[in-house]
Scaffold this motif. Structure first.
Motif, PDB file in Angstrom:
ATOM      1  N   UNK A  56     162.800  89.946  91.033  1.00 27.02           N
ATOM      2  CA  UNK A  56     164.151  89.782  91.569  1.00 27.02           C
ATOM      3  C   UNK A  56     164.279  88.480  92.348  1.00 27.02           C
ATOM      4  N   UNK A  57     163.269  88.138  93.131  1.00 22.12           N
ATOM      5  CA  UNK A  57     163.251  86.895  93.889  1.00 22.12           C
ATOM      6  C   UNK A  57     162.532  85.829  93.076  1.00 22.12           C
ATOM      7  N   UNK A  58     163.119  84.646  92.967  1.00 19.16           N
ATOM      8  CA  UNK A  58     162.546  83.589  92.158  1.00 19.16           C
ATOM      9  C   UNK A  58     161.199  83.119  92.673  1.00 19.16           C
ATOM     10  N   UNK A  59     160.360  82.646  91.762  1.00 14.93           N
ATOM     11  CA  UNK A  59     159.051  82.127  92.157  1.00 14.93           C
ATOM     12  C   UNK A  59     159.136  80.698  92.676  1.00 14.93           C
ATOM     13  N   UNK A  60     160.230  79.984  92.370  1.00  8.54           N
ATOM     14  CA  UNK A  60     160.377  78.628  92.877  1.00  8.54           C
ATOM     15  C   UNK A  60     160.596  78.647  94.390  1.00  8.54           C
ATOM     16  N   UNK A  61     160.217  77.574  95.051  1.00 12.45           N
ATOM     17  CA  UNK A  61     160.424  77.483  96.491  1.00 12.45           C
ATOM     18  C   UNK A  61     161.905  77.288  96.793  1.00 12.45           C
ATOM     19  N   UNK A  62     162.299  77.691  98.017  1.00 13.82           N
ATOM     20  CA  UNK A  62     163.673  77.511  98.500  1.00 13.82           C
ATOM     21  C   UNK A  62     164.689  78.118  97.533  1.00 13.82           C
ATOM     22  N   UNK A  63     164.616  79.423  97.394  1.00 15.46           N
ATOM     23  CA  UNK A  63     165.482  80.157  96.482  1.00 15.46           C
ATOM     24  C   UNK A  63     166.272  81.206  97.250  1.00 15.46           C
ATOM     25  N   UNK A  64     167.339  81.714  96.644  1.00 15.16           N
ATOM     26  CA  UNK A  64     168.170  82.741  97.282  1.00 15.16           C
ATOM     27  C   UNK A  64     168.927  83.500  96.201  1.00 15.16           C
ATOM     28  N   UNK A  65     169.428  84.679  96.560  1.00 15.37           N
ATOM     29  CA  UNK A  65     170.258  85.429  95.619  1.00 15.37           C
ATOM     30  C   UNK A  65     171.223  86.343  96.361  1.00 15.37           C
ATOM     31  N   UNK A  84     173.769 106.950  86.225  1.00 15.86           N
ATOM     32  CA  UNK A  84     173.688 105.620  85.645  1.00 15.86           C
ATOM     33  C   UNK A  84     173.896 104.577  86.708  1.00 15.86           C
ATOM     34  N   UNK A  85     173.538 103.329  86.395  1.00 12.08           N
ATOM     35  CA  UNK A  85     173.663 102.251  87.370  1.00 12.08           C
ATOM     36  C   UNK A  85     173.871 100.925  86.667  1.00 12.08           C
ATOM     37  N   UNK A  86     174.587 100.033  87.344  1.00  9.49           N
ATOM     38  CA  UNK A  86     174.717  98.637  86.941  1.00  9.49           C
ATOM     39  C   UNK A  86     174.335  97.799  88.148  1.00  9.49           C
ATOM     40  N   UNK A  87     173.417  96.859  87.937  1.00  5.67           N
ATOM     41  CA  UNK A  87     172.823  96.096  89.041  1.00  5.67           C
ATOM     42  C   UNK A  87     172.750  94.633  88.622  1.00  5.67           C
ATOM     43  N   UNK A  88     173.497  93.755  89.306  1.00 10.14           N
ATOM     44  CA  UNK A  88     173.578  92.349  88.922  1.00 10.14           C
ATOM     45  C   UNK A  88     173.041  91.450  90.027  1.00 10.14           C
ATOM     46  N   UNK A  89     172.459  90.341  89.617  1.00  8.30           N
ATOM     47  CA  UNK A  89     171.904  89.359  90.547  1.00  8.30           C
ATOM     48  C   UNK A  89     172.440  87.975  90.190  1.00  8.30           C
ATOM     49  N   UNK A  90     172.874  87.241  91.209  1.00  5.54           N
ATOM     50  CA  UNK A  90     173.222  85.835  91.062  1.00  5.54           C
ATOM     51  C   UNK A  90     172.303  85.012  91.936  1.00  5.54           C
ATOM     52  N   UNK A  91     171.504  84.111  91.336  1.00  2.13           N
ATOM     53  CA  UNK A  91     170.438  83.407  92.047  1.00  2.13           C
ATOM     54  C   UNK A  91     170.706  81.913  92.132  1.00  2.13           C
ATOM     55  N   UNK A  92     170.095  81.293  93.119  1.00  2.00           N
ATOM     56  CA  UNK A  92     170.070  79.847  93.283  1.00  2.00           C
ATOM     57  C   UNK A  92     168.636  79.365  93.194  1.00  2.00           C
ATOM     58  N   UNK A  93     168.437  78.221  92.553  1.00  2.00           N
ATOM     59  CA  UNK A  93     167.120  77.608  92.390  1.00  2.00           C
ATOM     60  C   UNK A  93     166.109  78.618  91.840  1.00  2.00           C
ATOM     61  N   UNK A  94     166.478  79.213  90.708  1.00  3.00           N
ATOM     62  CA  UNK A  94     165.620  80.196  90.032  1.00  3.00           C
ATOM     63  C   UNK A  94     165.772  79.991  88.531  1.00  3.00           C
ATOM     64  N   UNK A  95     164.851  80.576  87.763  1.00  2.00           N
ATOM     65  CA  UNK A  95     164.905  80.422  86.310  1.00  2.00           C
ATOM     66  C   UNK A  95     166.128  81.094  85.710  1.00  2.00           C
TER      67      UNK A  95
END
Length: 499
Positions: A56-65, A84-95
């Motif tokens: 869930x958390x990016x492996x790159x340094x200085x990342x956020x979501x 049931x569930x729906x789970x979304x992530x929006x990340x910065x500085x991640x793959x």
């Protein structure tokens, strides 16, 4: 991030994720909203912050979501439940910038379930907070969508007077990282091949005696397979596809590691074994010192073929001790785990009497040699990874950390020591401490000139205030595997109820 995707994430963030089971009949809707950031120095987010969290958390340094999910549950009666569930992530500085982390539907009847979709499944028998992780079905990679059936926890077998309990799961799914693997192939010129469209089969069966008795035991097995799909590799300088079937026969063959019994006579027209098989056998014993304190010892023995099943891999495996404090109220030490992990043997350095070995070595091989298991790597599927992260134990460094762009595991012969401790400082404040030290020798085919090493540690505090949860952590890596990384981590979560 396009406006279309931004609006999608914001909409989902207003109605978000996963709640515990409800006791009352009817429909229940709950949500979570989470914001997390990791800032610091070094090439990566410190190892202990990024691993065993379903990527869930990016492996790159200085990342956020920002993360949001909604969970809907309808309880028909005491036996039947649909959720049931729906789970979304929006990340910065991640793959991955915007994606669905979870999306599933689950139908439960008593202690059994049928489920379709992607879900963050917990480890079957290892401690999700404290352990270094399972060798096969851990919590390190993004969920693989699948259709599967199983038990909700351990089910007590009738007519055994509560002495026998089982936990099982069986399903088929598909890896979603084909585009990622193709991009990595063309991004660099270091990979000789890549595989796309691989299917996934997984199952486990654990049997234990009554854990409330003074002494209890457990044995079990986990098994996962990559099968089907297409391999792209160079033949006479031309990138050539080779496709594996994904028909009903292939789905049946994936259940057990079978292949062509006349492999040599048929000049390898078929495979010696169909698919890439990864497994682990578990042996565990527990002692309830009293009603509040429990200790367990375990061995998870990895295998990729018969040599590992016969324990021809020496001391390879995850050897662990676990302490659990079941006392109600605040406990300064709630649990502790100490583990030793080894993967250096792999049933020896040689595999078969192959022409790949020069004389005089080849002519001196008179017995069947089934070593060089090359954990997590495969000649057709490249690697047991999902978006660059192993679904198994992260102590074997995942391909996503290969700076050269390799999509295989470059350092799978390791020795590691791991410690995890957690507890409560007050009614609202708890802590988690984890640390690992590991040494690596590369692979049998590509040994390191000088062994790799890394010490990775994390210190985290969690504060609970009603529906709000705040956490702050500091983690660091020291060594030449991930480099010297130093990361501060902050996370805020709000859990709410709609209906």
């Amino acid at each position: 991030m396009t406006n279309k995707y931004l609006y999608l994430v914001l909409a989902l963030l207003t109605h978000t994720s996963v709640a515990g089971a409800q006791d009352s009949l009817g429909t229940h809707i709950t949500y979570d909203v989470t914001a997390e950031t990791a800032v610091g120095t070094g090439d990566y987010t410190a190892f202990q912050l990024a691993t065993n969290r379903h990527h869930a958390l990016g492996t790159r340094s200085n990342t956020a979501y920002l993360r949001g999910a909604v969970n809907i549950e309808h309880v028909f009666n005491k036996n039947w439940k649909l959720s049931g569930a729906v789970d979304a992530i929006g990340s910065l500085h991640a793959d991955h910038k915007v994606y669905l982390q979870q999306c599933y539907v689950n139908l439960s009847w008593k202690s059994f379930f049928f489920e379709v979709g992607s879900r963050e499944m917990p480890q079957v028998v290892r401690d999700n907070l404290l352990s270094s992780g399972s060798f096969v079905k851990g919590t390190n990679a993004k969920p693989i969508p699948q259709v599967h059936v199983g038990t909700n926890g351990f089910w007590t077998v009738p007519y055994t007077k509560n002495w026998v309990q089982i936990n099982f799961d069986f399903g088929y799914g598909k890896f979603l990282d084909s585009k990622y693997r193709e991009d990595m192939f063309y991004k660099t010129d270091v990979n000789a091949m890549y595989a796309t469209g691989a299917y996934y089969h997984q199952k486990h069966l654990y049997i234990r005696s009554n854990p409330e008795k003074p002494v209890f035991v457990m044995v079990g097995i986990e098994h996962a397979v990559q099968f089907g799909g297409t391999n792209y590799s160079y033949v006479d300088g031309v990138l050539t596809p080779k496709k594996k079937p994904a028909n009903l026969k292939a789905f049946w063959r994936a259940i057990l590691p079978t292949g062509d019994s006349k492999y040599f006579e048929n000049n390898a027209m078929e495979d010696w074994v169909y698919g890439n098989h990864i497994g682990v056998m578990t042996y565990q014993i527990g002692w309830n010192i009293n009603k509040d304190h429990q200790v367990q010892a375990y061995l998870d023995n990895p295998f990729e073929d018969g040599s590992g099943i016969r324990k021809g891999n020496g001391w390879d495996g995850l050897w662990g001790l676990q302490y659990t404090n079941k006392t109600t109220g605040r406990q300064y030490v709630r649990g502790a785990v100490f583990e030793y992990f080894q993967s250096t043997n792999q049933s020896g350095p040689l595999h078969w009497d192959s022409g790949d070995y020069p004389e005089p070595i080849r002519s001196q091989i008179t017995d069947m040699v089934t070593g060089d298991d090359n954990y997590y790597n495969h000649s057709f599927y490249d690697s047991y990874a999902h978006y660059g992260m192993t679904p198994g134990n992260p102590l074997i460094t995942s391909p996503i950390y290969n700076k050269e762009g390799y999509t295989t595991f470059r350092d799978n012969r390791i020795k590691a020591w791991h410690l995890g401790v957690n507890g409560e400082i007050s009614d609202r404040l708890s802590y988690l401490i984890k640390g690992s030290y590991k040494e690596g020798w590369g692979t049998y085919a590509n040994p390191l000139v000088q062994k790799h090493h890394s010490f990775d540690a994390m210190f985290q505090g969690i504060y609970q205030l009603g529906p709000w949860q705040f956490s702050a952590a500091y983690a660091f890596d020291k060594g030449n595997i991930y480099g010297d990384c130093s990361t501060f981590n902050f996370k805020i979560n709000f859990h709410g109820k709609i209906l």
